[in-house]
Design a protein around this motif. Structure first.
Motif, PDB file in Angstrom:
ATOM      1  N   ALA A 274      23.355  46.483  40.099  1.00 50.86           N
ATOM      2  CA  ALA A 274      24.527  45.884  39.428  1.00 50.86           C
ATOM      3  C   ALA A 274      24.111  44.607  38.697  1.00 50.86           C
ATOM      4  N   ALA A 275      22.833  44.525  38.362  1.00 46.91           N
ATOM      5  CA  ALA A 275      22.304  43.320  37.720  1.00 46.91           C
ATOM      6  C   ALA A 275      22.953  43.103  36.354  1.00 46.91           C
ATOM      7  N   ASP A 276      23.219  44.190  35.638  1.00 47.79           N
ATOM      8  CA  ASP A 276      23.784  44.041  34.293  1.00 47.79           C
ATOM      9  C   ASP A 276      25.167  43.391  34.350  1.00 47.79           C
TER      10      ASP A 276
ATOM     11  N   ASP B 104      21.283  51.310  37.296  1.00 46.14           N
ATOM     12  CA  ASP B 104      21.764  50.001  37.725  1.00 46.14           C
ATOM     13  C   ASP B 104      23.040  50.144  38.575  1.00 46.14           C
ATOM     14  N   PHE B 105      23.738  51.278  38.420  1.00 44.50           N
ATOM     15  CA  PHE B 105      24.958  51.532  39.199  1.00 44.50           C
ATOM     16  C   PHE B 105      24.719  52.436  40.398  1.00 44.50           C
ATOM     17  N   VAL B 106      23.695  53.292  40.324  1.00 39.41           N
ATOM     18  CA  VAL B 106      23.594  54.314  41.379  1.00 39.41           C
ATOM     19  C   VAL B 106      22.355  54.213  42.277  1.00 39.41           C
ATOM     20  N   ALA B 107      21.314  53.549  41.817  1.00 37.24           N
ATOM     21  CA  ALA B 107      20.085  53.533  42.622  1.00 37.24           C
ATOM     22  C   ALA B 107      20.131  52.381  43.620  1.00 37.24           C
ATOM     23  N   SER B 108      19.301  52.503  44.656  1.00 42.87           N
ATOM     24  CA  SER B 108      19.223  51.404  45.621  1.00 42.87           C
ATOM     25  C   SER B 108      18.264  50.349  45.075  1.00 42.87           C
ATOM     26  N   SER B 109      18.449  49.114  45.521  1.00 40.65           N
ATOM     27  CA  SER B 109      17.556  48.056  45.040  1.00 40.65           C
ATOM     28  C   SER B 109      16.130  48.293  45.542  1.00 40.65           C
ATOM     29  N   GLU B 110      16.012  48.987  46.711  1.00 41.50           N
ATOM     30  CA  GLU B 110      14.653  49.288  47.230  1.00 41.50           C
ATOM     31  C   GLU B 110      13.939  50.224  46.249  1.00 41.50           C
ATOM     32  N   ALA B 111      14.644  51.255  45.799  1.00 47.15           N
ATOM     33  CA  ALA B 111      14.025  52.217  44.877  1.00 47.15           C
ATOM     34  C   ALA B 111      13.671  51.541  43.564  1.00 47.15           C
TER      35      ALA B 111
ATOM     36  N   ILE C   7       8.052  67.770  29.069  1.00 48.49           N
ATOM     37  CA  ILE C   7       8.230  67.458  30.493  1.00 48.49           C
ATOM     38  C   ILE C   7       8.548  65.967  30.674  1.00 48.49           C
ATOM     39  N   MET C   8       7.904  65.125  29.863  1.00 45.32           N
ATOM     40  CA  MET C   8       8.172  63.673  29.958  1.00 45.32           C
ATOM     41  C   MET C   8       9.644  63.371  29.685  1.00 45.32           C
ATOM     42  N   ALA C   9      10.217  64.070  28.697  1.00 41.67           N
ATOM     43  CA  ALA C   9      11.639  63.841  28.386  1.00 41.67           C
ATOM     44  C   ALA C   9      12.495  64.228  29.593  1.00 41.67           C
ATOM     45  N   ASP C  10      12.117  65.315  30.291  1.00 43.03           N
ATOM     46  CA  ASP C  10      12.869  65.704  31.492  1.00 43.03           C
ATOM     47  C   ASP C  10      12.684  64.680  32.610  1.00 43.03           C
ATOM     48  N   LEU C  11      11.468  64.148  32.732  1.00 41.94           N
ATOM     49  CA  LEU C  11      11.219  63.149  33.775  1.00 41.94           C
ATOM     50  C   LEU C  11      12.050  61.891  33.536  1.00 41.94           C
ATOM     51  N   VAL C  12      12.207  61.532  32.268  1.00 39.95           N
ATOM     52  CA  VAL C  12      13.005  60.349  31.918  1.00 39.95           C
ATOM     53  C   VAL C  12      14.439  60.536  32.418  1.00 39.95           C
ATOM     54  N   ILE C  13      14.967  61.756  32.250  1.00 36.74           N
ATOM     55  CA  ILE C  13      16.339  62.039  32.689  1.00 36.74           C
ATOM     56  C   ILE C  13      16.448  62.036  34.210  1.00 36.74           C
ATOM     57  N   ASN C  14      15.441  62.595  34.865  1.00 38.65           N
ATOM     58  CA  ASN C  14      15.563  62.795  36.314  1.00 38.65           C
ATOM     59  C   ASN C  14      14.944  61.688  37.153  1.00 38.65           C
ATOM     60  N   ARG C  15      14.488  60.638  36.525  1.00 41.16           N
ATOM     61  CA  ARG C  15      13.811  59.597  37.299  1.00 41.16           C
ATOM     62  C   ARG C  15      14.791  58.896  38.250  1.00 41.16           C
ATOM     63  N   MET C  16      14.250  58.387  39.355  1.00 37.20           N
ATOM     64  CA  MET C  16      15.072  57.717  40.356  1.00 37.20           C
ATOM     65  C   MET C  16      14.852  56.210  40.346  1.00 37.20           C
ATOM     66  N   LYS C  17      13.873  55.749  39.536  1.00 38.88           N
ATOM     67  CA  LYS C  17      13.631  54.300  39.478  1.00 38.88           C
ATOM     68  C   LYS C  17      13.090  53.909  38.118  1.00 38.88           C
TER      69      LYS C  17
ATOM     70  N   ARG D 125       9.707  44.946  40.286  1.00 40.39           N
ATOM     71  CA  ARG D 125       8.749  45.907  40.852  1.00 40.39           C
ATOM     72  C   ARG D 125       8.409  45.564  42.305  1.00 40.39           C
ATOM     73  N   GLY D 126       9.435  45.144  43.028  1.00 42.29           N
ATOM     74  CA  GLY D 126       9.282  44.888  44.456  1.00 42.29           C
ATOM     75  C   GLY D 126       8.480  43.654  44.805  1.00 42.29           C
ATOM     76  N   LYS D 127       8.167  42.802  43.815  1.00 41.59           N
ATOM     77  CA  LYS D 127       7.459  41.555  44.162  1.00 41.59           C
ATOM     78  C   LYS D 127       8.156  40.382  43.463  1.00 41.59           C
TER      79      LYS D 127
END
Ligand code: FPP
Ligand code: MG
Length: 337
Positions: free
Chosen positions: A246-248, A233-240, A327-337, A112-114
């Motif tokens: 690629a930790a896995d 883990d494959f597509v997001a930036s480590s900042e996000a 809506i929560m189920a959709d958010l789970v799919i579309n989340r960026m982090k 979580r950035g810390k």
């Protein structure tokens, strides 16, 4: 001004986090108080509360609150009971306890950035602080005085440990590997959400069919959540993400994107078997996954689970909470982090 009845809000006005806000506010403060009041060991306090700073996504307690509210509404009640709110707190506590253990096992540096908790305190202290959070959660479960709820929530911990254990091993054949991955994913992630949804349904005193529906919603959303996690883990930036990517692969883990990619690029098999330990394995596997359809197939499977979750809650009485679960189920799919 005319007061709107719950249930009549148009979909576009529904923000699940806003809807759960009143029940959720002070939750981290209340958890921290429990952790502070149950020990005389001063150092246990900062370690056990380190990740309970309100900076996490809080997906588990939000889903628990919304499920409780949706089911209560179905029964004609428009309040969240104290016990149901306790289950939401317990969901975040068990999750946090598992993260303390996980960071020790994975020797992580950042979350979580810390700096991760094990980068600040010794492994021994972090492991014990994780146990401490879990034991306070157990005290809170006992106070609910409901055997079925105790059984459902205790199952989560059994599953978490087994899921983590399964992650240490792998299977020889592709079919076995995928089945192993899905069971591991259920135990490591989905069981917590499923059993907390089940617990609040039990507390609402609904029939077994409805309790099972609550469980299945949580199971499907939980599976989708972890599939998306494995994808990010494959597509997001480590900042996000607030943690390395690629930790896995670096940990030797073959998740859904790799397992799917394997069908197109069988050379991945040998790398999976040696847990990406040879020089260049992580880079090569990462490239092959991106060249393959593995990422799309992973997202497709996650979407299938979300569609299943949404189908289940369609049969709940129409309410803003029921819509928020969708809506929560959709958010789970579309989340960026
Ligand atoms: C994060 O996984 C870890 C988990 C979801 C569960 C970890 C469970 C244990 C360590 C078992 C012991 C649990 C308790 C409650 C005593 P990850 O490493 O894939 O995710 P990350 O990238 O966020 O670290
Ligand atoms: Mg980890």
């Amino acid at each position: 001004m005319q007061t709107q009845m719950p249930g009549s809000l148009p979909d576009y006005q529904i923000d699940p986090y806003r809807l759960a806000e009143d029940d959720f506010k002070d939750m981290f403060g209340d958890i921290r108080l429990e952790l502070i009041n149950n020990t005389t060991q001063e150092e246990l306090q900062p370690i056990s509360t380190y990740y309970l700073d309100g900076q996490g996504k809080a997906v588990r307690p939000i889903l628990t609150i919304l499920m409780a509210r949706a089911i209560n509404y179905h029964k004609g009640r428009n309040v969240l009971s104290h016990s149901q709110r306790q289950v939401a707190m317990i969901s975040e506590m068990i999750h946090t306890s598992s993260l303390l253990h996980d960071d020790v096992i994975d020797q992580s540096d950042i979350r979580r950035g810390k700096p991760s908790v094990n980068a600040v305190w010794s492994q021994k202290k972090v492991a014990m602080a994780g146990d401490y959070i879990l034991s306070v959660a157990c005290l809170m479960i006992s106070r609910l005085q409901n055997d079925d709820v105790s059984i459902a929530i205790s199952q989560i911990v059994t599953d978490l440990v087994q899921g983590e254990f399964m992650q240490l091993g792998s299977k020889e054949t592709e079919n076995e590997r995928f089945a192993h991955y899905l069971t591991k994913t259920y135990r490591k992630t989905a069981s917590l959400i499923a059993n907390c949804c089940k617990a609040v349904a039990i507390l609402a005193e609904v029939d077994d069919r409805m309790i099972e529906m609550a469980f299945q919603y949580g199971r499907n959303v939980g599976l989708a959540f972890q599939l998306v996690d494995d994808l990010l883990d494959f597509v997001a930036s480590s900042e996000a993400l607030g943690k390395p990517t690629a930790a896995d692969l670096k940990l030797g883990l073959a998740t859904a994107p790799v397992l799917f990619a394997c069908e197109q690029y069988p050379e991945l098999n040998a790398m999976i078997m040696r847990r990406f330990q040879e020089h260049g394995d992580v880079k090569k596997a990462f490239e092959l996954v991106h060249k393959s359809n593995g990422l799309e197939q992973t997202r497709f499977l996650a979407k299938k689970h979300c569609a299943e979750a949404n189908k289940i809650v369609q049969s709940f009485a129409k309410s803003p909470y029921q819509k928020a679960l969708i809506i929560m189920a959709d958010l789970v799919i579309n989340r960026m982090k």
